[in-house]
Design a protein around this motif. Structure first.
Motif, short mmCIF file in Angstrom:
data_model
loop_
_atom_site.label_atom_id
_atom_site.label_comp_id
_atom_site.label_asym_id
_atom_site.label_seq_id
_atom_site.Cartn_x
_atom_site.Cartn_y
_atom_site.Cartn_z
N ALA A 96 31.66 51.76 46.93
CA ALA A 96 32.48 52.21 45.81
C ALA A 96 33.74 51.35 45.68
N HIS A 97 34.37 51.07 46.81
CA HIS A 97 35.57 50.23 46.79
C HIS A 97 35.25 48.83 46.30
N LEU A 98 34.18 48.24 46.80
CA LEU A 98 33.80 46.90 46.38
C LEU A 98 33.42 46.86 44.90
N THR A 99 32.75 47.90 44.43
CA THR A 99 32.39 47.97 43.01
C THR A 99 33.64 48.02 42.14
N ARG A 100 34.61 48.85 42.53
CA ARG A 100 35.86 48.95 41.76
C ARG A 100 36.61 47.61 41.77
N THR A 101 36.66 46.98 42.94
CA THR A 101 37.33 45.68 43.04
C THR A 101 36.64 44.64 42.17
#
Length: 64
Positions: free
Chosen positions: A9-14
């Motif tokens: 989720a964090h990587l997708t948002r980034t």
């Protein structure tokens, strides 16, 4: 498993944020490229018309 989901989720948002930055920069570069091209054409026209900033006799340059 939760830890991996959080990382994804964090990587997708980034990735989405970076994509927005790159898209904005692309449009800014396109605008700046058009402006530089326009200025180059304007300067070429100015030079071809003979207004090349030649100082005659006792005339002071414009920056004085």
């Amino acid at each position: 498993m939760e830890k991996l989901e959080e990382q994804i989720a964090h990587l997708t948002r980034t990735l989405e944020e970076l994509n927005e930055v790159v898209a904005r920069q692309d449009s800014e570069i396109a605008v700046l490229t058009r402006r530089v091209h326009m200025l180059m054409e304007r300067e070429a026209t100015r030079e071809s018309e003979g207004g090349g900033g030649i100082v005659m006799g006792d005339e002071r340059p414009p920056h004085y």
